[in-house]
Scaffold this motif. Structure first.
Motif, PDB file in Angstrom:
ATOM      1  N   VAL A 463       0.758  -1.125  -0.156  1.00 55.53           N
ATOM      2  CA  VAL A 463      -0.028  -0.035   0.089  1.00 55.53           C
ATOM      3  C   VAL A 463       0.655   1.210   0.130  1.00 55.53           C
ATOM      4  CG1 VAL A 463      -1.608   1.402   1.553  1.00 55.53           C
ATOM      5  CG2 VAL A 463      -2.069  -1.050   1.073  1.00 55.53           C
ATOM      6  N   ILE A 464       1.890   1.205   0.685  1.00 58.19           N
ATOM      7  CA  ILE A 464       2.788   2.356   0.978  1.00 58.19           C
ATOM      8  C   ILE A 464       3.392   2.599  -0.697  1.00 58.19           C
ATOM      9  CG2 ILE A 464       4.912   3.262   1.763  1.00 58.19           C
ATOM     10  CD1 ILE A 464       4.316   1.637   4.479  1.00 58.19           C
ATOM     11  N   TRP A 465       3.872   1.494  -1.172  1.00 63.70           N
ATOM     12  CA  TRP A 465       4.343   1.345  -2.415  1.00 63.70           C
ATOM     13  C   TRP A 465       3.269   2.253  -3.527  1.00 63.70           C
ATOM     14  CZ3 TRP A 465       8.487   2.640  -4.729  1.00 63.70           C
ATOM     15  CH2 TRP A 465       9.005   2.427  -5.961  1.00 63.70           C
ATOM     16  N   ALA A 466       2.260   1.607  -3.359  1.00 58.46           N
ATOM     17  CA  ALA A 466       1.050   2.353  -4.248  1.00 58.46           C
ATOM     18  C   ALA A 466       1.074   3.817  -4.072  1.00 58.46           C
ATOM     19  CB  ALA A 466       0.043   1.614  -4.104  1.00 58.46           C
ATOM     20  N   LEU A 467       1.168   4.456  -2.838  1.00 58.01           N
ATOM     21  CA  LEU A 467       1.014   5.848  -2.549  1.00 58.01           C
ATOM     22  C   LEU A 467       2.130   6.600  -3.050  1.00 58.01           C
ATOM     23  CD1 LEU A 467      -0.595   5.651   0.901  1.00 58.01           C
ATOM     24  CD2 LEU A 467      -1.873   5.725  -1.171  1.00 58.01           C
ATOM     25  N   VAL A 468       3.431   5.999  -2.960  1.00 58.18           N
ATOM     26  CA  VAL A 468       4.683   6.557  -3.601  1.00 58.18           C
ATOM     27  C   VAL A 468       4.475   6.778  -4.981  1.00 58.18           C
ATOM     28  CG1 VAL A 468       7.091   6.006  -3.930  1.00 58.18           C
ATOM     29  CG2 VAL A 468       6.097   5.583  -1.760  1.00 58.18           C
ATOM     30  N   LEU A 469       4.005   5.686  -5.756  1.00 60.98           N
ATOM     31  CA  LEU A 469       3.659   5.566  -7.257  1.00 60.98           C
ATOM     32  C   LEU A 469       2.866   6.871  -7.427  1.00 60.98           C
ATOM     33  CD1 LEU A 469       3.755   1.913  -8.217  1.00 60.98           C
ATOM     34  CD2 LEU A 469       5.536   3.664  -8.701  1.00 60.98           C
ATOM     35  N   ARG A 470       1.743   6.872  -6.884  1.00 64.07           N
ATOM     36  CA  ARG A 470       0.591   7.720  -7.078  1.00 64.07           C
ATOM     37  C   ARG A 470       0.977   9.171  -7.038  1.00 64.07           C
ATOM     38  NH1 ARG A 470      -4.830   7.590  -3.530  1.00 64.07           N
ATOM     39  NH2 ARG A 470      -3.590   8.442  -1.966  1.00 64.07           N
ATOM     40  N   SER A 471       2.123   9.372  -6.118  1.00 64.99           N
ATOM     41  CA  SER A 471       2.337  10.787  -5.850  1.00 64.99           C
ATOM     42  C   SER A 471       3.651  10.999  -6.706  1.00 64.99           C
ATOM     43  CB  SER A 471       2.654  11.112  -4.210  1.00 64.99           C
ATOM     44  OG  SER A 471       3.962  10.077  -4.188  1.00 64.99           O
ATOM     45  N   GLY A 472       4.488  10.083  -6.886  1.00 65.15           N
ATOM     46  CA  GLY A 472       5.792  10.249  -7.610  1.00 65.15           C
ATOM     47  C   GLY A 472       5.734  10.058  -9.169  1.00 65.15           C
ATOM     48  N   GLN A 473       5.031   8.857  -9.670  1.00 65.52           N
ATOM     49  CA  GLN A 473       4.931   8.494 -10.823  1.00 65.52           C
ATOM     50  C   GLN A 473       3.408   8.453 -11.266  1.00 65.52           C
ATOM     51  OE1 GLN A 473       7.677   5.578 -12.034  1.00 65.52           O
ATOM     52  NE2 GLN A 473       8.604   5.260  -9.889  1.00 65.52           N
ATOM     53  N   PRO A 474       2.559   9.245 -11.166  1.00 69.25           N
ATOM     54  CA  PRO A 474       1.181   9.080 -11.734  1.00 69.25           C
ATOM     55  C   PRO A 474       0.860   8.448 -12.923  1.00 69.25           C
ATOM     56  CG  PRO A 474       1.858  11.701 -11.815  1.00 69.25           C
ATOM     57  CD  PRO A 474       3.046  10.769 -11.124  1.00 69.25           C
ATOM     58  N   ALA A 475       1.660   8.735 -13.725  1.00 68.09           N
ATOM     59  CA  ALA A 475       1.543   8.027 -15.185  1.00 68.09           C
ATOM     60  C   ALA A 475       1.375   6.655 -15.314  1.00 68.09           C
ATOM     61  CB  ALA A 475       2.415   8.466 -16.301  1.00 68.09           C
ATOM     62  N   VAL A 476       2.264   5.995 -14.285  1.00 67.57           N
ATOM     63  CA  VAL A 476       2.685   4.574 -14.004  1.00 67.57           C
ATOM     64  C   VAL A 476       1.483   4.088 -13.094  1.00 67.57           C
ATOM     65  CG1 VAL A 476       4.182   2.762 -12.428  1.00 67.57           C
ATOM     66  CG2 VAL A 476       5.001   4.514 -14.316  1.00 67.57           C
ATOM     67  N   TYR A 477       1.224   4.928 -11.987  1.00 67.61           N
ATOM     68  CA  TYR A 477       0.206   4.540 -11.274  1.00 67.61           C
ATOM     69  C   TYR A 477      -1.211   4.389 -12.200  1.00 67.61           C
ATOM     70  CZ  TYR A 477      -3.102   4.847  -6.973  1.00 67.61           C
ATOM     71  OH  TYR A 477      -3.900   4.487  -6.490  1.00 67.61           O
ATOM     72  N   SER A 478      -1.510   5.176 -12.809  1.00 65.71           N
ATOM     73  CA  SER A 478      -2.791   5.128 -13.566  1.00 65.71           C
ATOM     74  C   SER A 478      -2.958   3.890 -14.452  1.00 65.71           C
ATOM     75  CB  SER A 478      -3.062   6.443 -14.460  1.00 65.71           C
ATOM     76  OG  SER A 478      -2.102   6.263 -15.632  1.00 65.71           O
ATOM     77  N   LEU A 479      -1.865   3.168 -14.772  1.00 66.21           N
ATOM     78  CA  LEU A 479      -1.966   2.046 -15.650  1.00 66.21           C
ATOM     79  C   LEU A 479      -1.888   0.750 -14.800  1.00 66.21           C
ATOM     80  CD1 LEU A 479       0.153   3.505 -18.467  1.00 66.21           C
ATOM     81  CD2 LEU A 479      -2.208   3.004 -18.482  1.00 66.21           C
ATOM     82  N   VAL A 480      -1.784   0.821 -13.347  1.00 66.37           N
ATOM     83  CA  VAL A 480      -1.476  -0.477 -12.625  1.00 66.37           C
ATOM     84  C   VAL A 480      -2.915  -1.113 -12.912  1.00 66.37           C
ATOM     85  CG1 VAL A 480      -1.487  -1.079 -10.301  1.00 66.37           C
ATOM     86  CG2 VAL A 480       0.176   0.388 -10.870  1.00 66.37           C
ATOM     87  N   GLY A 481      -2.723  -2.498 -13.158  1.00 66.73           N
ATOM     88  CA  GLY A 481      -3.725  -3.297 -13.326  1.00 66.73           C
ATOM     89  C   GLY A 481      -4.152  -3.497 -15.039  1.00 66.73           C
ATOM     90  N   MET A 482      -3.632  -2.739 -15.717  1.00 74.39           N
ATOM     91  CA  MET A 482      -4.066  -2.765 -17.157  1.00 74.39           C
ATOM     92  C   MET A 482      -3.313  -3.852 -17.993  1.00 74.39           C
ATOM     93  SD  MET A 482      -6.344  -0.525 -16.938  1.00 74.39           S
ATOM     94  CE  MET A 482      -6.797  -0.445 -18.561  1.00 74.39           C
ATOM     95  N   GLY A 483      -2.366  -4.459 -17.785  1.00 76.73           N
ATOM     96  CA  GLY A 483      -1.644  -5.613 -18.300  1.00 76.73           C
ATOM     97  C   GLY A 483      -0.907  -4.765 -19.598  1.00 76.73           C
TER      98      GLY A 483
END
Length: 493
Positions: A463-483
């Protein structure tokens, strides 16, 4: 902007798994090999009888099989809308959100790695006596395990269909010997005759039934991996459901039949004492009486190959989880690459092999017990992690279809998933309550809470890593789970 493929030609290392290489039979081979039928019949079944003292294991397998079949209705319905090697990670992401999905990914990596490396301990312990019998030498268990490790590592970067064909051969021989043993037990009943006592529902109503149901559930671990191979399957919308339902049905039938046949051979009143005395040797001791030494020797070899087949299957599953996470940049991008010649997830396979080598080396140097402290602890720990993932996925399926009905029937969206989630919640609670029993340690032993706590810690880190991605790499975070869609999007930025 740039494109992923230039006029210079395709990338030498692909970002996609090889499609259309596995038919339904091959996927079933992977799934059933992970379930390791002979290993379960020889080890898990006898352990359940010995530890719980309850004779209702056959009906427990039937009950658990029904629960997992009901769970599979929503599970494979969701699979029709997303073919992704990430399986649990993807489903939980799409149902419960990206932080929950990434948390599930860390749990999955730990659980499947534990299951895979634990098998090295059992393989070394089971194969060493055979080598001693045949050649008169007794190598350390870890030497034998290293040979298996090298073969698995090599196969892991080869074509997935090559692995599937090998598993088909090993699994067919394995199931054949189980059915032969069952037939011999049934035509040579004990003093009570062909008793149906162990198949009666009333056999479940006894103290310790919680541990019995959980042990039965652990015997099915691996059935869920059909979805992991969806990207490499021909006609995944048809192949994945067929493979999943077939695997659950075959596993339930074989385990229920085998555990019942043992009670017939010994008599329901004697099976517990027999299992406590002979432990994993129970089925071989019974077969020795009815079929002779030659058949038993062959079966012992097949027991070792059963472990080897399970290693291959779990190795491939783990490598594909690494691949799914690397492709979406949740892990470093190198994990999202495949070997050009085979389409296998190269970096993920190598990472899993390196981890396996490290574990074998540590256990060898420290002189730890390969059977109890590696195989049994690792299997119980990993199996519990998979049970957690199945439960959370059952909730994710319900939430996903509430939000996106996607044309599925109400049976697939709610009628089946809701009772499955309730039943799985009970199983998780029973597993936690009986974790000391699962490990075979005294009540209050720190190991009984330390191991489950590892998953809680992993989920928090996820969960912490997800929040880090959301704040620091929003483009990567937006595609999580999209395969594959995530890979395509990232190749153009």
């Amino acid at each position: 902007m740039r494109t992923a493929r230039t006029v210079a030609g395709p990338d030498p290392i692909s970002g996609a798994l090889a499609a259309d290489r596995l038919g339904a039979p091959s996927v079933v081979y992977f799934v059933l090999s992970a379930a390791a039928p002979l290993t379960v019949v020889a080890g898990v079944v006898t352990t359940a009888y010995a530890v719980t003292g309850i004779t209702g294991l056959p009906i427990a397998f039937v009950v658990v099989g029904i629960v997992l079949a009901v769970f599979a209705i929503g599970y494979v319905a969701m699979a029709r809308h997303m073919a992704n090697a990430g399986a649990f990670y993807t489903y939980i992401t799409r149902g419960l959100g990206r932080p929950a999905g990434i948390a599930a990914a860390w749990v999955a990596l730990i659980a499947y790695n534990a299951l895979q490396v634990g098998l090295y301990g059992a393989f070394g312990a089971a194969t060493t006596p055979l080598i001693e019998q045949w050649f008169g030498v007794t190598p350390p268990w870890w030497v034998v395990s290293l040979v298996a490790w090298a073969l698995v590592a090599a196969l892991g970067v080869m074509r997935v269909d090559v692995n599937g064909r090998l598993l088909g051969v090993l699994l067919t021989a394995e199931v054949a010997v189980i059915l032969l043993f069952d037939f011999a037990d049934l035509i040579n009943p004990g003093p009570a005759g062909v008793s149906m006592e162990a198949l009666a529902p009333g056999a479940l109503f006894a103290d310790g039934v919680g541990a019995l149901l959980v042990i039965a559930t652990l015997g099915f671990v691996g059935f869920e991996s059909s979805v992991v191979f969806s990207e490499e399957s021909r006609e995944p919308r048809r192949t994945v459901p067929l493979a999943t339902y077939s695997a659950v049905a075959i596993i339930a039938f074989v385990y229920a039949l085998s555990s019942w046949a043992m009670t017939v051979a010994t008599g329901p009143g004697n099976i517990v004492a027999t299992a406590q005395r002979d432990q994993a040797d129970t089925i071989f001791a019974l077969a020795q009486q009815h079929l002779g030494a030659t058949v038993v020797d062959i079966a012992r070899v097949l027991f070792a190959t059963s472990l080897f087949a399970a290693m291959i299957s779990f190795h491939n599953t783990t490598a594909r989880y690494f691949f799914a996470l690397g492709r979406e940049r949740v892990l470093p991008a190198v994990f999202g690459r495949t070997r050009a010649r085979s389409g296998a997830p190269k970096a993920g396979s190598i990472a899993q092999s390196v981890f396996g080598l490290a574990v074998i080396a540590i256990y060898a140097v420290l002189g730890l017990d390969p059977l109890v402290q590696l195989f049994f602890y690792g299997g119980s720990f990993g199996g519990f992690g998979v049970l957690l993932l199945i439960f959370v996925t059952s909730i994710a399926v319900i939430v996903f279809f509430l939000r996106e009905p996607s044309g599925e029937t109400v049976t697939r969206r709610l009628v089946a998933p809701v009772p499955a989630a309730i039943a799985l919640a009970v199983m998780v609670w029973l597993a936690l309550s009986n974790f000391a029993t699962l490990l075979g340690v005294p009540e209050g032993d720190p190991l009984a809470w330390i191991l489950p706590a590892i998953y809680a810690l992993a989920a928090v880190v996820g969960v912490i890593w997800a929040l880090v991605l959301r704040s620091g790499q929003p483009a990567v975070y937006s595609l999580v789970g999209m395969g594959a869609k995530a890979a395509a999007a990232q190749d153009t930025v």
